[in-house]
Design a protein around this motif. Structure first.
Motif, PDB file in Angstrom:
ATOM      1  N   SER A  22       0.850  -1.175   0.000  1.00 15.01           N
ATOM      2  CA  SER A  22       0.000   0.000   0.000  1.00 15.01           C
ATOM      3  C   SER A  22       0.889   1.228   0.000  1.00 15.01           C
ATOM      4  CB  SER A  22      -0.943   0.000   1.200  1.00 15.01           C
ATOM      5  OG  SER A  22      -1.848   1.077   1.124  1.00 15.01           O
ATOM      6  N   ALA A  23       0.303   2.418  -0.163  1.00 16.15           N
ATOM      7  CA  ALA A  23       1.074   3.659  -0.166  1.00 16.15           C
ATOM      8  C   ALA A  23       0.163   4.784   0.295  1.00 16.15           C
ATOM      9  CB  ALA A  23       1.615   3.945  -1.560  1.00 16.15           C
ATOM     10  N   PRO A  24       0.725   5.866   0.885  1.00 17.17           N
ATOM     11  CA  PRO A  24      -0.095   7.016   1.310  1.00 17.17           C
ATOM     12  C   PRO A  24      -0.860   7.594   0.130  1.00 17.17           C
ATOM     13  CG  PRO A  24       2.106   7.133   2.233  1.00 17.17           C
ATOM     14  CD  PRO A  24       2.137   6.017   1.242  1.00 17.17           C
ATOM     15  N   PRO A  25      -2.042   8.149   0.376  1.00 20.34           N
ATOM     16  CA  PRO A  25      -2.932   8.565  -0.724  1.00 20.34           C
ATOM     17  C   PRO A  25      -2.608   9.943  -1.283  1.00 20.34           C
ATOM     18  CG  PRO A  25      -4.018   8.924   1.374  1.00 20.34           C
ATOM     19  CD  PRO A  25      -2.692   8.268   1.688  1.00 20.34           C
ATOM     20  N   ILE A  26      -3.077  10.150  -2.528  1.00 22.96           N
ATOM     21  CA  ILE A  26      -3.146  11.472  -3.156  1.00 22.96           C
ATOM     22  C   ILE A  26      -4.629  11.761  -3.340  1.00 22.96           C
ATOM     23  CG2 ILE A  26      -2.527  12.857  -5.164  1.00 22.96           C
ATOM     24  CD1 ILE A  26      -0.253  10.858  -5.674  1.00 22.96           C
ATOM     25  N   LYS A  27      -5.121  12.865  -2.794  1.00 21.04           N
ATOM     26  CA  LYS A  27      -6.556  13.111  -2.837  1.00 21.04           C
ATOM     27  C   LYS A  27      -6.853  14.566  -3.176  1.00 21.04           C
ATOM     28  CE  LYS A  27      -7.084  13.910   2.152  1.00 21.04           C
ATOM     29  NZ  LYS A  27      -7.811  13.484   3.379  1.00 21.04           N
ATOM     30  N   GLY A  28      -8.115  14.838  -3.454  1.00 23.08           N
ATOM     31  CA  GLY A  28      -8.557  16.180  -3.770  1.00 23.08           C
ATOM     32  C   GLY A  28     -10.031  16.187  -4.119  1.00 23.08           C
ATOM     33  N   ILE A  29     -10.541  17.315  -4.610  1.00 24.99           N
ATOM     34  CA  ILE A  29     -11.944  17.440  -4.993  1.00 24.99           C
ATOM     35  C   ILE A  29     -12.019  18.244  -6.281  1.00 24.99           C
ATOM     36  CG2 ILE A  29     -12.208  19.474  -3.495  1.00 24.99           C
ATOM     37  CD1 ILE A  29     -15.140  18.648  -3.150  1.00 24.99           C
ATOM     38  N   VAL A  41     -15.485  12.379 -13.124  1.00 30.45           N
ATOM     39  CA  VAL A  41     -14.282  12.944 -13.725  1.00 30.45           C
ATOM     40  C   VAL A  41     -13.177  11.884 -13.674  1.00 30.45           C
ATOM     41  CG1 VAL A  41     -12.501  14.729 -13.568  1.00 30.45           C
ATOM     42  CG2 VAL A  41     -14.895  15.290 -13.081  1.00 30.45           C
ATOM     43  N   SER A  42     -12.518  11.633 -14.809  1.00 27.22           N
ATOM     44  CA  SER A  42     -11.418  10.669 -14.849  1.00 27.22           C
ATOM     45  C   SER A  42     -10.139  11.365 -14.410  1.00 27.22           C
ATOM     46  CB  SER A  42     -11.249  10.104 -16.263  1.00 27.22           C
ATOM     47  OG  SER A  42     -12.389   9.360 -16.642  1.00 27.22           O
ATOM     48  N   ASP A  60     -16.311  10.770  -7.113  1.00 35.28           N
ATOM     49  CA  ASP A  60     -17.611  10.322  -6.650  1.00 35.28           C
ATOM     50  C   ASP A  60     -18.634  11.460  -6.756  1.00 35.28           C
ATOM     51  OD1 ASP A  60     -17.060  12.040  -4.550  1.00 35.28           O
ATOM     52  OD2 ASP A  60     -16.577  10.443  -3.134  1.00 35.28           O
ATOM     53  N   ALA A  61     -19.821  11.263  -6.168  1.00 34.53           N
ATOM     54  CA  ALA A  61     -20.893  12.249  -6.267  1.00 34.53           C
ATOM     55  C   ALA A  61     -20.516  13.573  -5.616  1.00 34.53           C
ATOM     56  CB  ALA A  61     -22.168  11.691  -5.644  1.00 34.53           C
ATOM     57  N   LYS A  62     -19.563  13.563  -4.691  1.00 32.47           N
ATOM     58  CA  LYS A  62     -19.110  14.791  -4.038  1.00 32.47           C
ATOM     59  C   LYS A  62     -17.922  15.419  -4.761  1.00 32.47           C
ATOM     60  CE  LYS A  62     -20.559  13.200   0.560  1.00 32.47           C
ATOM     61  NZ  LYS A  62     -20.110  12.914   1.955  1.00 32.47           N
ATOM     62  N   GLY A  63     -17.521  14.838  -5.882  1.00 36.11           N
ATOM     63  CA  GLY A  63     -16.380  15.338  -6.635  1.00 36.11           C
ATOM     64  C   GLY A  63     -15.040  14.923  -6.064  1.00 36.11           C
ATOM     65  N   GLU A  64     -15.033  14.048  -5.054  1.00 34.45           N
ATOM     66  CA  GLU A  64     -13.793  13.682  -4.376  1.00 34.45           C
ATOM     67  C   GLU A  64     -13.122  12.494  -5.065  1.00 34.45           C
ATOM     68  OE1 GLU A  64     -15.039  12.925  -0.398  1.00 34.45           O
ATOM     69  OE2 GLU A  64     -15.305  15.049   0.109  1.00 34.45           O
ATOM     70  N   PHE A  65     -11.788  12.452  -4.965  1.00 31.44           N
ATOM     71  CA  PHE A  65     -11.034  11.335  -5.519  1.00 31.44           C
ATOM     72  C   PHE A  65      -9.878  10.996  -4.585  1.00 31.44           C
ATOM     73  CE2 PHE A  65      -8.637  14.973  -6.997  1.00 31.44           C
ATOM     74  CZ  PHE A  65      -7.312  14.563  -6.914  1.00 31.44           C
ATOM     75  N   VAL A  66      -9.443   9.736  -4.670  1.00 34.98           N
ATOM     76  CA  VAL A  66      -8.286   9.255  -3.919  1.00 34.98           C
ATOM     77  C   VAL A  66      -7.514   8.306  -4.819  1.00 34.98           C
ATOM     78  CG1 VAL A  66      -7.445   7.981  -1.919  1.00 34.98           C
ATOM     79  CG2 VAL A  66      -9.442   9.463  -1.689  1.00 34.98           C
ATOM     80  N   ILE A 100      -4.332  17.913  -2.694  1.00 43.30           N
ATOM     81  CA  ILE A 100      -4.151  19.051  -3.598  1.00 43.30           C
ATOM     82  C   ILE A 100      -5.306  20.033  -3.508  1.00 43.30           C
ATOM     83  CG2 ILE A 100      -2.805  17.616  -5.166  1.00 43.30           C
ATOM     84  CD1 ILE A 100      -5.180  17.672  -7.080  1.00 43.30           C
ATOM     85  N   GLY A 101      -6.320  19.691  -2.689  1.00 37.65           N
ATOM     86  CA  GLY A 101      -7.430  20.615  -2.483  1.00 37.65           C
ATOM     87  C   GLY A 101      -8.388  20.649  -3.646  1.00 37.65           C
ATOM     88  N   GLU A 102      -8.858  21.843  -3.988  1.00 38.81           N
ATOM     89  CA  GLU A 102      -9.919  22.016  -4.977  1.00 38.81           C
ATOM     90  C   GLU A 102      -9.333  22.205  -6.369  1.00 38.81           C
ATOM     91  OE1 GLU A 102     -13.942  24.040  -3.832  1.00 38.81           O
ATOM     92  OE2 GLU A 102     -12.687  25.524  -4.828  1.00 38.81           O
ATOM     93  N   VAL A 103      -9.829  21.423  -7.312  1.00 41.70           N
ATOM     94  CA  VAL A 103      -9.438  21.538  -8.719  1.00 41.70           C
ATOM     95  C   VAL A 103     -10.649  22.024  -9.504  1.00 41.70           C
ATOM     96  CG1 VAL A 103      -8.626  20.325 -10.763  1.00 41.70           C
ATOM     97  CG2 VAL A 103      -7.734  19.706  -8.511  1.00 41.70           C
ATOM     98  N   ILE A 104     -10.493  23.144 -10.227  1.00 41.38           N
ATOM     99  CA  ILE A 104     -11.609  23.748 -10.959  1.00 41.38           C
ATOM    100  C   ILE A 104     -11.476  23.419 -12.448  1.00 41.38           C
ATOM    101  CG2 ILE A 104     -12.766  25.898 -11.562  1.00 41.38           C
ATOM    102  CD1 ILE A 104     -11.696  27.085  -8.970  1.00 41.38           C
TER     103      ILE A 104
END
Length: 904
Positions: A22-29, A41-42, A60-66, A100-104
């Motif tokens: 496993s490895a630490p995650p990269i996440k954002g919205i 969103v891919s 997902d439905a909240k725009g979040e990814f990991v 990375i926080g919010e991606v527009i």
């Protein structure tokens, strides 16, 4: 230790190793410019230095990814969504969590195509289409499309060549949206190169009527569209291959394609003597489970074998031309020729029961079968007018089959005494020509939703069979006075069939997505038989029996459907009643015909619910009326084979079948989850069942009767998912089959219940850039029970363990190997079988990958065997056939029309 146990331990060991990473995650919205979260969103993870694909996910439905399982490196995140500008974010991953926080994402100024794939996104969805990026799935330069499809989640290619997607059979295959060799999946998948494809679309296609009117009638079919790479368009491309090996083995393949925006041209050719028809060797190691269909069971038909059995020489040639006159108006035509020369030997053991005199049967078979097939297809579609459309499809087919076989059969009593033997030499020439024509016209009327369609379909064929058979029978072998009888039989048969079908449909809108539908159809079937049979008993002063007759079967069916349809994007309901009048007349033309006229009320309904993208449920119910087939109701006896006499029953009633099916498809693209299930139940009244009589001399006479009820239940479940953080996809499958049928054997009803169950598990890595690993197991059990001979109840088990490795040592050097281990066991046969099959190939690309050398090693353990087991209503048997066995071939492939790769 047993090899099967070793393979299980290997499976567990590898899964523990893989699951431990496993490895630490990269996440954002991801949000839009007005701060609204965007689903689906891919998000792709790439290396900065060369844009190498590493991993991906979907919001997902909240725009979040990991994203998990990232390497320690300078990386790039790519965000792609239909209708929005692709966005990139650079990150420096040091094996620590990153948010990375919010991606527009900004909206595009123009509308994109229905399905647009980035160069690295493995999968995207748009309405009724699932699109896979072919570049995300590892294929070798010599692989065909069949190999590519086997790597896609949710798709399966069965051993008989059928393609199953989302739990449904794929009915058509297109290339760049156009039919390719009549849309026949087998021809397309076996003869077009995988490395020419940029994306694969699985489309839940609406009917032509629904596409024109915009009213979804629920009549959809699953089709696959392959989109070519841009580098393959507007230029010729293809491959020419040749190989030679030990024991005089050889093969040659050619495919050439030239596609422009308006015109497609494709040429294919194949010639070999290595038992290759397009699938790999494991595809033919199938075993009959459950109750087999006895409709064409004949002791003389020793050549009825799998195409891998014996020694097979194959020749194939074909050409496909397609032209688009203007947008949505196109013509497609193709010609395909297939030659096969199949010969070999096999050995069969059969346990038969007849209530009063059970017996065992063994046979040594030798066969040679040569077939020539010519097939011409044409297809015209005109959908250029927004208010109407016209489709014309046709097929011309010509077959010629020559087969010769010899069978030495031995009949033993229950005590094991050899009672009777026979030696049969069989020669048959079968020629058939047919024409199929289908014309459909759809018209949309002024009022929204109002439309009508008319159609005509016909199938005209003529067939000639010339049969010769010599049978030497020795009876009472263990007695002091055995008797010999030699019979020569000649039977010439000519068949002329015509099927004509006219139909009319009208749709009237009732308002608020409600519709009334009227459908009328008239089907006329006319069948003529002309039979000449002469039997001569050579050991009885050439005594002759002559049989000649002309037989006619006419059937007319007039059907009217009154239906209600409710259609929205999420819900579709279609239900109604069918009024059917069935008129039949049949018999020998010199005698009074048998006539019947019947009327039926057949309900039907379809319910389809799609709550959101990727989720669909479908429930279907139909009542069907099955008329007795010509052979089941014929008044004339067929005794060409003196040990298997067939006759019909002119007093048979129609069989009424209630058919229920439930389909559920669930795809979660964020978690890469795929679930498909299909449950089908059939209940028959007045079931047409075999009536079998077996006398003391082992002669089996089969007719048919109506008797009671028949039930059949099939259920299949497939589940696959990618495990977060470790780059592993696992798949579980389960299929079940239940069949309850009845036969009459020597005047006693025999209730037969057959149950099949299969479980499967497979593991494979998700990132296949360098290595493609797969391993798994399948375990199946067939349990067949009989009411009149319970001590012959059968339990048949099959275990299959497999592993495959495809590894690129360098850009030019590839190694792949596949190992399969089969274990067959049966409580009624003492000869249980363990069958290991090991294949291997090494390929090397020369001169800008335009030249390929390949060493192929098939069946390295040289098992030289094909194996089949089957059950019927009064016997079960096993057949072991010789196969090609081990062979080694060195081949050379040249890419036609390839361009040198440009450096980034």
């Amino acid at each position: 230790m047993d090899l099967s146990k070793i393979l299980v331990l290997v499976l567990l060991f590898l899964s523990n190793i893989l699951f431990g990473q496993s490895a630490p995650p990269i996440k954002g919205i991801v949000v839009s410019e007005n701060k609204t979260p965007i689903e689906y969103v891919s998000v792709a993870l790439l290396k900065q230095k060369d844009s190498t694909f590493i991993n991906y996910t979907i919001t997902d439905a909240k725009g979040e990814f990991v994203i998990l399982n990232a390497p320690k490196d300078s990386l790039l995140l790519q965000f792609s969504y239909l209708g929005y500008v692709t966005h990139f974010e650079s990150i420096n991953y040091l094996n620590k969590p990153i948010d990375i926080g919010e991606v527009i994402l900004k909206e595009e100024a123009y509308e994109l195509d229905a399905v647009t794939l980035s160069a690295v996104i493995p999968i995207q969805i748009k309405e009724d289409t699932i699109a896979f990026n072919a570049n995300s799935f590892k294929v070798n330069s010599s692989d065909n499309l069949e190999t590519l499809l086997k790597k896609l989640p949710g798709l399966e290619i069965e051993s008989n060549g059928k393609v199953i997607a989302q739990g449904n059979q794929v009915t058509k295959i297109y290339v760049d949206g156009k039919e390719f060799f009549g849309g026949d999946p087998a021809i397309v998948l076996k003869n077009l190169s995988a490395d020419a494809i940029s994306k694969v679309e699985i489309i839940d296609k609406k009917s032509d009527e629904a596409e024109l009117t915009g009213v979804d009638d629920g009549n959809k079919q699953i089709v696959i569209n392959f989109t070519l790479k841009k580098s393959k368009k507007n230029q010729g491309f293809g491959k020419a291959s040749a190989g030679i090996g030990l024991d005089s083995r050889y093969f040659g393949n050619l495919n050439y394609n030239k596609f422009s925006p308006k015109t497609q041209l494709a040429v294919i050719g194949k010639y070999n003597n290595i038992n290759i028809t397009g699938s790999n060797i494991q595809g033919f190691l199938e075993n009959a489970n459950g109750i087999a269909d006895e409709s064409d069971d004949d002791n003389t038909n020793a050549s009825k074998t799998k195409s891998l059995s014996g020694y097979l020489k194959t020749g194939v040639s074909g050409i496909n031309i397609s032209h688009e006159f203007k947008e949505k108006e196109a013509f497609n035509a193709d010609y395909f020729y297939n030659l096969s020369d199949n010969r070999g030997t096999s050995f069969s053991k059969r346990i038969s029961f007849s209530n009063s005199n059970n017996f065992d049967y063994e046979a040594d078979n030798r066969f040679n079968k040569v077939s020539n097939n010519h097939n011409f297809n044409f297809n015209y579609k005109n959908k250029s007018n927004s208010t109407n459309s016209l489709t014309i499809k046709g097929r011309l087919n010509s077959d010629e089959i020559m087969q010769n076989s010899t069978r030495d059969g031995f009949y033993y009593t229950e005590e094991g005494d050899l009672e009777t033997s026979n030696s049969q030499d069989y020669s048959n020439k079968n020629t058939k020509k047919s024409l199929n024509l289908n014309i459909n016209f759809y018209q949309k009327l002024a009022k929204t939703g109002r439309s009508f369609s008319v159609g005509f379909k016909t199938n005209i064929s003529e067939q000639a069979k010339d049969n010769e058979q010599t049978t030497l029978i020795t009876r009472n072998i263990d007695s002091d006075n055995p008797t010999d009888t030699e019979i020569f039989a000649l039977r010439d048969e000519t068949f002329n069939n015509g099927l004509y079908n006219f139909n009319f449909k009208y749709t009237e809108p009732l308002g608020h997505n409600h519709y009334f539908k009227l459908e009328s159809s008239l089907k006329v079937l006319n069948q003529n038989e002309d039979i000449y049979q002469l039997k001569t008993t050579l050991t009885n002063d050439n005594a002759e029996e002559l049989l000649t007759f002309k037989y006619n079967n006419r059937e007319g069916s007039y059907q009217n459907r009154l239906a209600y349809n409710y259609s929205t994007k999420k819900l579709n309901i279609y239900a109604g009643i069918e009024l059917q009048e069935l008129d039949r007349s049949f018999g020998v033309i010199t005698e009074d015909p048998f006539n019947s006229n019947q009327f039926y009320l057949n309900p039907f309904s379809t319910l389809q619910y799609k709550p959101k993208n990727g989720v669909k449920y479908r429930l279907v119910y139909n009542r069907k009326i099955r008329s007795p087939r010509t052979s089941e109701s014929s008044t004339v006896i067929n005794d060409l084979n003196p040990f298997f006499i067939r006759k019909g029953n002119p007093y048979l009633k129609t069989e009424k079948i209630d058919d229920f099916s439930l389909i559920a498809n669930i795809y979660n693209y964020k978690s890469s989850l795929s679930f498909t299930s299909r449950i089908k139940y059939q209940f028959s009244k007045d079931a047409i069942i075999p009536n079998i009589d077996i006398d003391d001399e082992f002669v089996r006479t089969r007719s048919y009767i109506n008797s009671g009820e028949r039930q059949r239940l099939t259920a299949s479940f497939n589940f696959s998912k990618k495990i977060k953080g470790i780059g592993i996809r696992y798949a579980l499958k389960n299929s079940n089959f239940y069949n309850s049928s009845t036969s009459l054997i020597n005047l006693q009803l025999n209730d037969v219940v057959s149950k099949d169950i299969l479980f499967g598990l497979s593991l494979e890595n998700a990132n296949k850039n360098v290595i493609d690993l797969k391993l798994g197991t399948n375990y199946s059990v067939n349990n067949t029970s009989f009411s009149i001979e319970q001590d012959l109840n059968r339990i048949y088990k099959k275990q299959h363990y497999y592993s495959a490795i495809d590894y690129d040592f360098t850009e030019k050097l590839n190694f792949n190997t596949q190992f399969d281990y089969f274990v067959f066991s049966d409580n009624q046969f003492a000869t249980n079988l363990k069958l290991p099959i090991w294949n291997m190939a090494i390929s090397y690309n020369i001169a800008n990958n335009n030249n390929i050398l390949k060493l192929v090693l098939i069946d390295l353990l040289d098992k030289n065997v094909d194996f089949e087991r089957r059950s019927t209503t009064n016997y079960f048997e096993e057949t072991t056939s010789e196969s090609l066995g081990r062979y080694i071939i060195l081949s050379y492939t040249y890419r036609l029309g390839s361009r040198n790769k440009q450096k980034s």
